[in-house]
Design a protein around this motif. Structure first.
Motif, PDB file in Angstrom:
ATOM      1  N   PRO A 215       0.718 -72.919  45.474  1.00  0.00           N
ATOM      2  CA  PRO A 215       1.783 -71.836  45.223  1.00  0.00           C
ATOM      3  C   PRO A 215       1.215 -70.605  45.082  1.00  0.00           C
ATOM      4  O   PRO A 215      -0.124 -70.397  45.082  1.00  0.00           O
ATOM      5  N   LEU A 216       1.888 -69.571  45.497  1.00  0.00           N
ATOM      6  CA  LEU A 216       1.624 -68.101  45.313  1.00  0.00           C
ATOM      7  C   LEU A 216       1.008 -67.916  43.905  1.00  0.00           C
ATOM      8  O   LEU A 216       1.659 -68.183  42.882  1.00  0.00           O
ATOM      9  N   GLN A 217      -0.048 -67.175  44.187  1.00  0.00           N
ATOM     10  CA  GLN A 217      -0.609 -66.494  42.730  1.00  0.00           C
ATOM     11  C   GLN A 217      -1.318 -65.221  43.102  1.00  0.00           C
ATOM     12  O   GLN A 217      -1.553 -64.892  44.223  1.00  0.00           O
ATOM     13  N   ASP A 218      -1.701 -64.401  41.869  1.00  0.00           N
ATOM     14  CA  ASP A 218      -1.908 -63.167  42.005  1.00  0.00           C
ATOM     15  C   ASP A 218      -3.643 -63.321  42.539  1.00  0.00           C
ATOM     16  O   ASP A 218      -4.188 -64.530  42.440  1.00  0.00           O
ATOM     17  N   VAL A 219      -4.286 -62.692  43.293  1.00  0.00           N
ATOM     18  CA  VAL A 219      -5.519 -62.552  43.934  1.00  0.00           C
ATOM     19  C   VAL A 219      -6.599 -62.941  42.997  1.00  0.00           C
ATOM     20  O   VAL A 219      -7.594 -63.784  43.386  1.00  0.00           O
ATOM     21  N   ARG A 220      -6.524 -62.410  41.788  1.00  0.00           N
ATOM     22  CA  ARG A 220      -7.690 -62.511  40.959  1.00  0.00           C
ATOM     23  C   ARG A 220      -7.663 -64.222  40.487  1.00  0.00           C
ATOM     24  O   ARG A 220      -8.618 -64.918  40.209  1.00  0.00           O
ATOM     25  N   SER A 221      -6.396 -64.652  40.037  1.00  0.00           N
ATOM     26  CA  SER A 221      -6.181 -65.974  39.742  1.00  0.00           C
ATOM     27  C   SER A 221      -6.928 -66.967  41.214  1.00  0.00           C
ATOM     28  O   SER A 221      -7.409 -67.881  40.825  1.00  0.00           O
ATOM     29  N   TRP A 222      -6.480 -66.631  42.324  1.00  0.00           N
ATOM     30  CA  TRP A 222      -6.676 -67.277  43.476  1.00  0.00           C
ATOM     31  C   TRP A 222      -8.223 -67.470  43.374  1.00  0.00           C
ATOM     32  O   TRP A 222      -8.644 -68.369  43.883  1.00  0.00           O
ATOM     33  N   ARG A 223      -8.948 -66.302  43.356  1.00  0.00           N
ATOM     34  CA  ARG A 223     -10.516 -66.273  43.454  1.00  0.00           C
ATOM     35  C   ARG A 223     -11.024 -67.272  42.370  1.00  0.00           C
ATOM     36  O   ARG A 223     -12.059 -68.113  42.619  1.00  0.00           O
TER      37      ARG A 223
END
Length: 342
Positions: A308-316
């Motif tokens: 699912p879509l997430q902000d880039v900090r969470s994705w990292r």
């Protein structure tokens, strides 16, 4: 944009539905509910959009009878407004049919059999032993290979290419720059490099199929690639050699299907789905967008595999954790074994 003009009663007769309002009121176009004017037909298919009817200026609105009171103007009462809109859209289509006959600039083999009511436009090329059915239209620049059979009432937009021996049923629509019957990606490794496997099958397309622009459907290596009746395929789709697609399946844009996969009937495949080769997909299977299908299924269902879509900090952070899963699983197993000894 303006097209043909129809009054409320004519539209109701076409849909075999009830209407409320001035039977002689005319509209000449279809528009979204937010911008429709007095000369437009519009529809409301979702309850969340009913609030827009308070300020809607449409001349005629397609509505479910349960929502009749939400609009005071002219209306067509239908159980499924979206389906009714689909049925009426053909009436307002502004496409002009091509002139029957063969354009002087077309190059047509003397062995080709072209129905008198068919249209072959400028700069088309029609090969040997081709058959083109009644009321079929070829827009400019189409290339039709040797031995191709095209049924009745087909529409090939500009620059469509059909390789040799492709077979189209009736009422097939193919959009511009699509290629049907190109070679599948078949090569055998050898000490001298890649050896081409010549593709000896065909492509067979059923009735009432629509194929979008810039799509490629490969011919089979040994058996035919087959597209069933009623299939709809979006733009920029690739179906590899030997793929078989069942009746009424819908394939959205940028889907790739590897060779020899069998897709069942009444499936929906959303955009960017990637499907592995040599697997079977059950009837009534639905893949969400971006799903990577690595194995087949035997029962219908809805499947997804994307993050699912997430902000880039969470994705990292989550990307790093993903690489640690194997180590974490190993540690958990050791802890479980230790607990079992207590």
């Amino acid at each position: 944009m303006q097209g043909s003009t129809f009054n409320l009663q004519q539209l109701a007769e076409h849909l075999a539905c009830e209407f409320v309002g001035d039977a002689s009121y005319e509209v000449n176009a279809v528009a979204p509910v937010e911008v429709a004017t007095r000369s437009d037909l519009t529809f409301v298919a979702q309850e969340r959009l009913l609030k827009l009817l308070a300020e809607c200026n449409a001349g005629i609105v397609l509505l479910n009878p349960a929502h009749e009171s939400d609009f005071s103007g002219n209306k067509l009462l239908v159980t499924d407004p979206y389906l009714a809109y689909a049925k009426l859209s053909k009436l307002f289509d502004m496409r002009v049919a091509r002139n029957q006959g063969v354009h002087p600039s077309a190059v047509v083999s003397s062995s080709a059999k072209i129905a008198p009511t068919a249209a072959v436009s400028a700069n088309c090329v029609v090969g040997d032993n081709v058959e083109i059915g009644e009321n079929t239209e070829l827009y400019p620049g189409c290339v039709i290979g040797d031995g191709v059979v095209i049924g009745a009432r087909c529409l090939l937009h500009a620059n469509v290419t059909l390789y040799a021996d492709v077979i189209l049923g009736n009422d097939v629509i193919i959009h511009s720059a699509t290629v049907i019957g190109s070679d599948g990606f078949g090569f055998s490794p050898s000490k001298d490099g890649w050896i081409k496997i010549h593709q000896l099958g065909r492509v067979r397309i059923g009735n009432r199929v629509e194929i979008g622009a810039n799509t490629a459907i490969d011919r089979g290596a040994l058996t035919d690639t087959e597209i069933g009746d009623g299939v709809i395929i979006d733009n920029q789709v690739h179906l590899a050699h030997g793929v078989k697609v069942g009746r009424n399946t819908a394939i959205a844009g940028c889907v790739g299907v590897a060779g020899s996969t069998v897709i069942g009937e009444n499936c929906t495949i959303a955009g960017m789905v990637a499907i592995n080769g040599h697997i079977s997909i059950a009837d009534n299977t639905h893949f969400n967008g971006g799903t990577v299908v690595t194995k087949g299924n035997t029962e219908a269902g809805v499947f997804a595999s994307t993050t699912p879509l997430q902000d880039v900090r969470s994705w990292r952070k989550n990307s790093v954790r993903y690489t640690q899963l194997d180590e974490m699983a190993s540690r958990i197993r050791k802890l479980e074994k230790a607990l079992e000894k207590l």
